[in-house]
Motif scaffolding. Structure first.
Motif, PDB file in Angstrom:
ATOM      1  N   THR A   1       0.834  -1.213   0.000  1.00 33.80           N
ATOM      2  CA  THR A   1       0.000   0.000   0.000  1.00 33.80           C
ATOM      3  C   THR A   1       0.860   1.252   0.000  1.00 33.80           C
ATOM      4  O   THR A   1       0.559   2.230  -0.695  1.00 33.80           O
ATOM      5  CB  THR A   1      -0.930   0.012   1.234  1.00 33.80           C
ATOM      6  OG1 THR A   1      -1.718  -1.180   1.242  1.00 33.80           O
ATOM      7  CG2 THR A   1      -1.845   1.227   1.201  1.00 33.80           C
ATOM      8  N   LEU A   2       1.959   1.208   0.756  1.00 36.46           N
ATOM      9  CA  LEU A   2       2.867   2.356   0.770  1.00 36.46           C
ATOM     10  C   LEU A   2       3.463   2.612  -0.611  1.00 36.46           C
ATOM     11  O   LEU A   2       3.666   3.768  -1.007  1.00 36.46           O
ATOM     12  CB  LEU A   2       3.985   2.120   1.797  1.00 36.46           C
ATOM     13  CG  LEU A   2       3.594   2.278   3.265  1.00 36.46           C
ATOM     14  CD1 LEU A   2       4.765   1.887   4.166  1.00 36.46           C
ATOM     15  CD2 LEU A   2       3.176   3.719   3.549  1.00 36.46           C
ATOM     16  N   LEU A   3       3.738   1.538  -1.354  1.00 38.50           N
ATOM     17  CA  LEU A   3       4.269   1.711  -2.709  1.00 38.50           C
ATOM     18  C   LEU A   3       3.284   2.470  -3.593  1.00 38.50           C
ATOM     19  O   LEU A   3       3.658   3.358  -4.357  1.00 38.50           O
ATOM     20  CB  LEU A   3       4.578   0.346  -3.332  1.00 38.50           C
ATOM     21  CG  LEU A   3       5.801  -0.412  -2.805  1.00 38.50           C
ATOM     22  CD1 LEU A   3       5.917  -1.761  -3.500  1.00 38.50           C
ATOM     23  CD2 LEU A   3       7.069   0.405  -3.016  1.00 38.50           C
ATOM     24  N   VAL A   4       2.022   2.088  -3.473  1.00 36.40           N
ATOM     25  CA  VAL A   4       0.993   2.728  -4.303  1.00 36.40           C
ATOM     26  C   VAL A   4       0.754   4.156  -3.864  1.00 36.40           C
ATOM     27  O   VAL A   4       0.706   5.094  -4.675  1.00 36.40           O
ATOM     28  CB  VAL A   4      -0.319   1.914  -4.245  1.00 36.40           C
ATOM     29  CG1 VAL A   4      -1.448   2.667  -4.954  1.00 36.40           C
ATOM     30  CG2 VAL A   4      -0.115   0.550  -4.886  1.00 36.40           C
ATOM     31  N   ILE A   5       0.608   4.343  -2.567  1.00 35.24           N
ATOM     32  CA  ILE A   5       0.292   5.667  -2.029  1.00 35.24           C
ATOM     33  C   ILE A   5       1.402   6.672  -2.324  1.00 35.24           C
ATOM     34  O   ILE A   5       1.160   7.851  -2.570  1.00 35.24           O
ATOM     35  CB  ILE A   5       0.072   5.594  -0.499  1.00 35.24           C
ATOM     36  CG1 ILE A   5      -1.102   4.664  -0.167  1.00 35.24           C
ATOM     37  CG2 ILE A   5      -0.172   6.981   0.073  1.00 35.24           C
ATOM     38  CD1 ILE A   5      -2.393   5.050  -0.847  1.00 35.24           C
ATOM     39  N   GLY A   6       2.656   6.182  -2.302  1.00 35.39           N
ATOM     40  CA  GLY A   6       3.793   7.085  -2.458  1.00 35.39           C
ATOM     41  C   GLY A   6       4.063   7.520  -3.890  1.00 35.39           C
ATOM     42  O   GLY A   6       5.006   8.282  -4.129  1.00 35.39           O
ATOM     43  N   CYS A   7       3.272   7.041  -4.852  1.00 30.43           N
ATOM     44  CA  CYS A   7       3.502   7.424  -6.255  1.00 30.43           C
ATOM     45  C   CYS A   7       3.445   8.946  -6.409  1.00 30.43           C
ATOM     46  O   CYS A   7       2.424   9.558  -6.071  1.00 30.43           O
ATOM     47  CB  CYS A   7       2.445   6.806  -7.168  1.00 30.43           C
ATOM     48  SG  CYS A   7       2.582   5.028  -7.345  1.00 30.43           S
TER      49      CYS A   7
ATOM     50  N   MET B   1      -5.145   0.120  -0.323  1.00 33.74           N
ATOM     51  CA  MET B   1      -4.412   0.317  -1.565  1.00 33.74           C
ATOM     52  C   MET B   1      -5.305   0.918  -2.646  1.00 33.74           C
ATOM     53  O   MET B   1      -4.921   1.871  -3.339  1.00 33.74           O
ATOM     54  CB  MET B   1      -3.845  -1.025  -2.039  1.00 33.74           C
ATOM     55  CG  MET B   1      -2.881  -0.908  -3.212  1.00 33.74           C
ATOM     56  SD  MET B   1      -2.377  -2.538  -3.838  1.00 33.74           S
ATOM     57  CE  MET B   1      -1.655  -3.285  -2.377  1.00 33.74           C
ATOM     58  N   SER B   2      -6.521   0.414  -2.795  1.00 28.07           N
ATOM     59  CA  SER B   2      -7.422   0.905  -3.845  1.00 28.07           C
ATOM     60  C   SER B   2      -7.904   2.323  -3.559  1.00 28.07           C
ATOM     61  O   SER B   2      -7.980   3.166  -4.456  1.00 28.07           O
ATOM     62  CB  SER B   2      -8.621  -0.028  -4.010  1.00 28.07           C
ATOM     63  OG  SER B   2      -9.286  -0.205  -2.769  1.00 28.07           O
ATOM     64  N   ILE B   3      -8.221   2.599  -2.291  1.00 28.08           N
ATOM     65  CA  ILE B   3      -8.650   3.956  -1.930  1.00 28.08           C
ATOM     66  C   ILE B   3      -7.514   4.944  -2.152  1.00 28.08           C
ATOM     67  O   ILE B   3      -7.712   6.041  -2.681  1.00 28.08           O
ATOM     68  CB  ILE B   3      -9.116   4.003  -0.452  1.00 28.08           C
ATOM     69  CG1 ILE B   3     -10.411   3.210  -0.290  1.00 28.08           C
ATOM     70  CG2 ILE B   3      -9.307   5.444   0.008  1.00 28.08           C
ATOM     71  CD1 ILE B   3     -10.894   3.105   1.141  1.00 28.08           C
ATOM     72  N   GLY B   4      -6.299   4.534  -1.775  1.00 32.83           N
ATOM     73  CA  GLY B   4      -5.144   5.398  -1.965  1.00 32.83           C
ATOM     74  C   GLY B   4      -4.920   5.728  -3.429  1.00 32.83           C
ATOM     75  O   GLY B   4      -4.646   6.877  -3.788  1.00 32.83           O
TER      76      GLY B   4
END
Length: 665
Positions: free
Chosen positions: A270-276, A602-605
């Motif tokens: 999730t951090l990978l996705v959010i940090g984009c 992850m999806s919400i982020g």
């Protein structure tokens, strides 16, 4: 077949197919099914459809990530790829599909809106003519516009696009020059007038001699310049690129550390996705493209993002006088005879004879006055310019000096100060004086006056409103003439009797004082000062190929009010860039905090992340809206567009303000 192929390779194919597979998965999971050898077939089908959705949307992302890694670049695509693959491995198929689907939608929206902000360039390309009607062997022949040859006669009928740059040799009509000058008022064209490719006939019938064809037309040069400018990077964008280069690996390291410490793989993914940093990466280029596109629509060509960003910092504007603050359409106003043995006609005859071999713009009014009064003059045997003082000519066996007191002193011509007194009086009246000496005697003084542009005072006022602290006139004219013009235009500071190197020194001096300086010229004149200034601004770029190619900013159509408009637009663009950076950073920080606090999946982020990308793009697109301003009168606009300054193209491209500027400016 072509339509299907275009759709398959279009930007929306992947998001649509992925979205349909996700919907199919939800439908399958809601349908009761029978077990087959202990397996729930509906669950298998739902999972298969969700994995398929992730693969369809994720395959292009993974390919981009691999391509980037091959050139040792870690980007956003790698973050999303790792997160999606990891989610599939741990069985979070919905998360994998949602992340890749939303990222694919984000890419499609980004491409669509970037194309929208590039619409100014698309409009310019759209107005490029496809066909031309030329006269060959006495007959009208329709050919491709690119096949027109230099020197051919092109026929422009009502409603047709002009296919070349050229000069009207017969006929009359009205042309819509909005694609070139930004002005929608049709301009009357008659014999001798200049026309530009891409303009549209709104009436009449023109015979045009082709002087610029293909890539040599003004429209082609403008398209080339806008295309280059929209791809050029600003300083801030270069910084963001460098920032992303270390930011992306930092996010990957953070995700790895968080996963190892907590043992929560979902948290790490999730951090990978959010940090984009997607919104951050797109925040600058979309603003630059929108700002430069809006400027191009308004007849302002900005060379690139770097110059757009620098223009927002301009606080000193240096302008020359002739052709910038004044119309560049001078007239002979006075002839004072100081030699009792000469008549007015003789003084004017010697002045016209000397100027007949000069390329200076102020030669024309003297020659025109002689022609109007029926004064005969001979072509000079030789003409020698004397920098900063005037010229020496040989006319009918006589040495003729035309210039200032310093010129008389250099050649040892005695004067009882009568000529200087007359010159000073003309200068106080805002006229440009020239002393005429024949052999060793002062013959008289003539004066030429140039009309101040009607919009010059408004330009200076608007520059001040746009945040410019000081507007400075740098001119080769005498102090009294320069001060008279400054008083009428509101210029803050006057520096007169300047040679080209003096203007360069003045620009350098302002820069040493910490100012960001814009120098306004014609793209050829004042080359040292234009090159040294932080921003070089060319006036009337539609008439000068050199201006379009070399200036940092080129103002089409000789409209002075474009200058404050350009600075104001630059300031708004930089403001949008800062807003976009703030939106992107705040979104990422808030999402990261939400992940650690719990509640952000992850999806919400990814949904919020892609929403921030869209917000950034829409914010930049505000720059595409045209802001209202005080419109110029139709007559003034048309005169400016036509270049009715009494000068031909060659005159405009010669040095208006050098060598003899102390005398004539």
């Amino acid at each position: 077949m072509t339509t299907i192929r275009r759709w398959v390779y279009g930007r929306w194919f992947v998001p649509i197919v992925s979205g349909l597979l996700i919907i199919g998965s939800f439908i399958a999971s809601g349908v009761a099914g029978s077990d087959f050898r202990g397996l729930d077939t509906t669950t298998l089908l739902a999972d298969a459809l969700m994995i398929a959705a992730a693969v369809v949307a994720g395959a292009p992302i993974v390919k981009k990530a691999v391509d980037a890694l091959l050139i040792r670049h870690i980007g956003i695509d790698l973050l999303v790829s790792v997160a999606a693959i990891g989610a599939i491995i741990i069985g979070n198929y919905w998360e994998a599909a949602a992340v890749t689907f939303l990222f694919a939608i984000g890419h499609a929206l980004e491409a669509a809106t970037l194309n929208k902000t590039r619409s100014a360039l698309a409009e310019l390309v759209a107005v490029a003519p496809d066909v031309a009607v030329v006269m060959r062997d006495g007959e009208q022949v329709e050919i491709d516009a690119g096949a027109v040859r230099q020197g051919e006669i092109v026929l422009v009928k009502n409603g047709a696009k002009v296919p070349v740059d050229g000069q009207v040799v017969a006929g009359s009509g009205a042309l819509d020059e909005a694609s070139i000058t930004g002005e929608s008022i049709p301009v009357e064209k008659n014999k001798g007038d200049q026309v530009f490719a891409g303009t549209i006939s709104r009436g009449g019938f023109l015979h045009v001699l082709a002087t610029g064809i293909g890539a040599d037309t003004t429209l082609a040069r403008i398209i080339h310049r806008v295309e280059e400018a929209q791809d050029a990077k600003a300083h801030t964008q270069s910084f963001i690129d460098r920032f992303s280069a270390w930011y992306t690996p930092a996010i990957m390291l953070l995700a790895l550390v968080a996963g190892l410490i907590t043992g929560d793989l979902v948290l790490a993914l999730t951090l990978l996705v959010i940090g984009c940093p997607g919104a951050l990466v797109i925040s600058i280029p979309v603003a630059i493209v929108a700002g430069i596109g809006r400027a191009a629509r308004n007849g302002i060509l900005i060379k690139g993002g770097e110059y757009l960003e620098t223009s927002a910092k301009i606080d000193v504007v240096a302008v020359d006088k002739t052709g910038t603050l004044t119309e560049g359409r001078p007239e002979l106003t006075d002839v004072v005879v100081l030699d009792p043995s000469m008549s007015r006609a003789e003084v004017l005859s010697f002045a016209a004879g000397g100027e007949a071999g000069s390329e200076h713009p102020l030669a024309r009014p003297i020659l025109e006055a002689a022609a109007d009064e029926g004064v005969r003059y001979d072509t000079p045997e030789s003409v020698t310019p004397v920098a900063g003082k005037g010229l020496k000519a040989q006319v009918e066996g006589h040495r003729v000096l035309i210039g200032n007191q310093a010129l008389l002193d250099e050649f040892g011509v005695d004067d009882d100060n009568a000529a200087q007194r007359a010159a000073d009086e003309f200068a106080r009246q805002g006229k440009t004086p020239m002393i005429i000496a024949v052999d060793s005697r002062v013959a008289g003084v003539i004066a030429v006056a140039d009309t101040i542009r009607a919009d010059a005072p408004e330009m200076v006022a608007r520059l001040h409103e746009a945040g410019v602290k000081k507007v400075v006139m740098l001119t080769g004219d005498v102090q009294l003439v320069a001060e008279a013009v400054a008083a009428k235009t509101g210029v803050d500071e006057v520096r007169a009797s300047m040679l080209p190197e003096d203007k360069l020194d003045a620009v350098t001096e302002f820069q040493r004082q910490g100012h960001t300086v814009a120098m306004v010229g014609d793209g050829v004149n004042d080359a040292p000062a234009l090159a040294t200034a932080d921003i070089g601004v060319a006036m009337g770029a539609a008439g000068s190929a050199v201006a379009v190619e070399t200036a940092d900013i080129a103002l089409i159509g000789d409209d002075l009010l474009r200058l404050p408009e350009a600075i104001g637009l630059a300031k708004r663009t930089v403001s949008v860039m800062r807003q976009n950076i703030a939106i992107a950073m705040i979104t990422v920080l808030a999402l990261l905090a939400g992940v650690f606090a719990g509640g952000v999946t992850m999806s919400i982020g990814m949904l919020v992340h892609e929403g921030s990308v869209l917000v950034v793009i829409l914010n930049a697109m505000r720059l595409m809206r045209r802001r209202g301003g005080a419109p110029r009168s139709a007559q003034a606009a048309a005169a400016s567009i036509r270049g009715e300054d009494g000068l031909g193209d060659a005159d405009r491209d010669t040095d208006r303000d050098t060598d003899r500027d102390t005398v004539k400016a």
